[in-house]
Design an enzyme around this catalytic site. Structure first.
Site, PDB file in Angstrom:
ATOM      1  N   GLY A  60      36.421  38.817  42.022  1.00  0.00           N
ATOM      2  CA  GLY A  60      35.175  39.521  42.244  1.00  0.00           C
ATOM      3  C   GLY A  60      35.521  40.910  42.722  1.00  0.00           C
ATOM      4  N   ALA A  61      35.023  41.933  42.021  1.00  0.00           N
ATOM      5  CA  ALA A  61      35.463  43.295  42.302  1.00  0.00           C
ATOM      6  C   ALA A  61      35.332  43.683  43.779  1.00  0.00           C
ATOM      7  CB  ALA A  61      34.698  44.277  41.412  1.00  0.00           C
ATOM      8  N   ARG A 102      45.607  43.905  38.970  1.00  0.00           N
ATOM      9  CA  ARG A 102      44.528  43.760  37.996  1.00  0.00           C
ATOM     10  C   ARG A 102      44.027  45.153  37.650  1.00  0.00           C
ATOM     11  NH1 ARG A 102      40.126  39.173  38.304  1.00  0.00           N
ATOM     12  NH2 ARG A 102      40.417  39.387  36.067  1.00  0.00           N
ATOM     13  N   GLN A 209      34.146  30.459  35.943  1.00  0.00           N
ATOM     14  CA  GLN A 209      33.627  30.906  37.238  1.00  0.00           C
ATOM     15  C   GLN A 209      32.158  30.552  37.429  1.00  0.00           C
ATOM     16  OE1 GLN A 209      35.716  32.752  35.355  1.00  0.00           O
ATOM     17  NE2 GLN A 209      36.732  34.351  36.526  1.00  0.00           N
ATOM     18  N   ASP A 250      32.450  45.065  37.160  1.00  0.00           N
ATOM     19  CA  ASP A 250      33.756  45.391  37.734  1.00  0.00           C
ATOM     20  C   ASP A 250      34.072  46.876  37.644  1.00  0.00           C
ATOM     21  OD1 ASP A 250      35.589  42.741  38.284  1.00  0.00           O
ATOM     22  OD2 ASP A 250      34.007  42.371  36.840  1.00  0.00           O
ATOM     23  N   ASN A 260      32.424  43.777  32.613  1.00  0.00           N
ATOM     24  CA  ASN A 260      32.201  42.559  33.392  1.00  0.00           C
ATOM     25  C   ASN A 260      32.923  41.427  32.671  1.00  0.00           C
ATOM     26  OD1 ASN A 260      30.890  41.342  35.734  1.00  0.00           O
ATOM     27  ND2 ASN A 260      29.609  40.239  34.275  1.00  0.00           N
TER      28      ASN A 260
END
Length: 362
Positions: A60-61, A102, A209, A250, A260
């Protein structure tokens, strides 16, 4: 549609990311263990912190940004005895290593830059005092996210009516952020205030998720939720069960394109076809003003085993079968009815409305 739940529950807030009391480690809930086990992991080494990000133990950003702030502080404490020059050089090396874990979510680099700015702006101070300032900064990043999530939830809730059906993709709740979350925040906040929603949660392939995390969070909060496979979104919309789509993000480009979890773009296209408003919700830290359009967003590619083997007792495809496994896709700004931030709801044209969010900051 299934019967709606009538019980109002206060959302239980859990610390999915926090600094240990002694400051020696950052503690996370291992999201790969959910929903069957709630496992807390204390992390203090560079390799294990990077692995936690890459393996989606923390994801999760916004949550990644919070984690990065704590992680670089914990790592910096180990370098307290170094003179400033070596301390700063080591900080930069560790920051770059964490940042490479990431590539798509902008909050990771955003939080690390904030922490590095503390180091570079205070070169005249003793390292011990710089460490005190780093601790204050990482705690501030977390506190700010809690406040931002509350504001985003309020703005998002203004777009909903009691009884609405909402479709969401991936996970943008408390586990991915702090407190209420972003895309799930309006649903959780509204439920606390006695509103009823029916939420359709895409399972979100290939890492599930939506199934493992979103349905878990909504069910625990007493929100009426139905889990669907990703390829069922169209029929749910066609049946008239969806009044709005809420998803996280994101990275948001300057023109309103946004990245996303893979599959988001398809949901937006379906929503456009069925005349359903499609919104993305995220803090202004997710907006990358240096990125003109979604074409410049670096899309992370993940291991093919996630498609062929993960969550299966035995492989579902032959070893020699090729796989293409992007973690994200980019949704075009023309499909987006609004971008919900802690500073308000942006509407098209996004090149203008997003820019206004930062007026006076340049």
């Amino acid at each position: 549609m299934p019967d709606r739940v009538d019980t109002v529950r206060k959302v239980t807030h859990i610390d999915n990311v926090r600094l240990s009391d002694d400051g020696e480690s950052v503690i996370i809930i291992d999201q790969t263990q959910l929903p069957n086990r709630v496992v807390y992991l204390p992390l203090s080494g560079l390799d294990e912190c990077c692995e936690a990000i890459a393996a989606l133990k923390v994801r999760g950003a916004p949550a990644i940004g919070i984690f990065a702030g704590y992680a670089i502080y914990v790592l910096s404490r180990r370098n307290a005895s170094l003179p400033y020059g070596k301390f700063a050089a080591r900080f930069h090396e560790q920051k770059e290593t964490l940042n490479a874990a990431r590539p798509t979510a902008v909050n990771l680099s955003w939080a690390l830059r904030r922490m590095e700015n503390v180091v570079t702006a205070n070169a005249d101070l003793p390292v011990s005092e710089i460490l005190d300032l780093l601790k204050k900064e990482c705690l501030s990043i977390h506190r700010e996210d809690i406040a931002m999530c509350m504001k985003i939830s309020e703005y998002g809730l203004s777009l909903l009516r009691d009884g609405d059906g909402i479709l969401t993709h991936c996970n943008a709740g408390p586990l991915a952020t702090s407190r209420y979350g972003t895309a799930l925040g309006p649903m959780l906040l509204g439920r606390e205030r006695g509103m009823q929603f029916h939420v359709f949660a895409d399972e979100t392939r290939p890492l599930l998720q939506g199934a493992r995390l979103t349905s878990f969070e909504l069910q625990k909060a007493g929100v009426d939720v139905t889990l669907i496979c990703d390829n069922m979104a169209s029929i749910v919309m066609k049946n008239g069960w969806v009044n709005a789509c809420f998803v996280g993000c994101d990275r948001i480009a300057a023109n309103g394109d946004f990245a996303n979890k893979i599959g988001t773009s398809g949901v937006a296209i379906l929503a456009k076809y069925y005349g359903i408003p499609f919104y993305t919700l995220g803090p202004t830290s997710t907006i990358d003003r240096s990125c003109p359009t979604g074409a410049q967003i670096n899309i992370e590619l993940r291991a093919p085993e996630e498609i062929k083997e993960k969550f299966y007792r035995e492989p579902m495809a032959l070893p020699e079968v090729n796989c293409y496994n992007p973690a994200f896709d980019v949704t075009d700004h023309t499909l987006v009815a609004g971008i919900v931030t802690e500073k308000g709801i942006c509407r098209p044209p996004y090149t203008e409305s997003l820019k206004k969010l930062f007026s006076g900051q340049d």
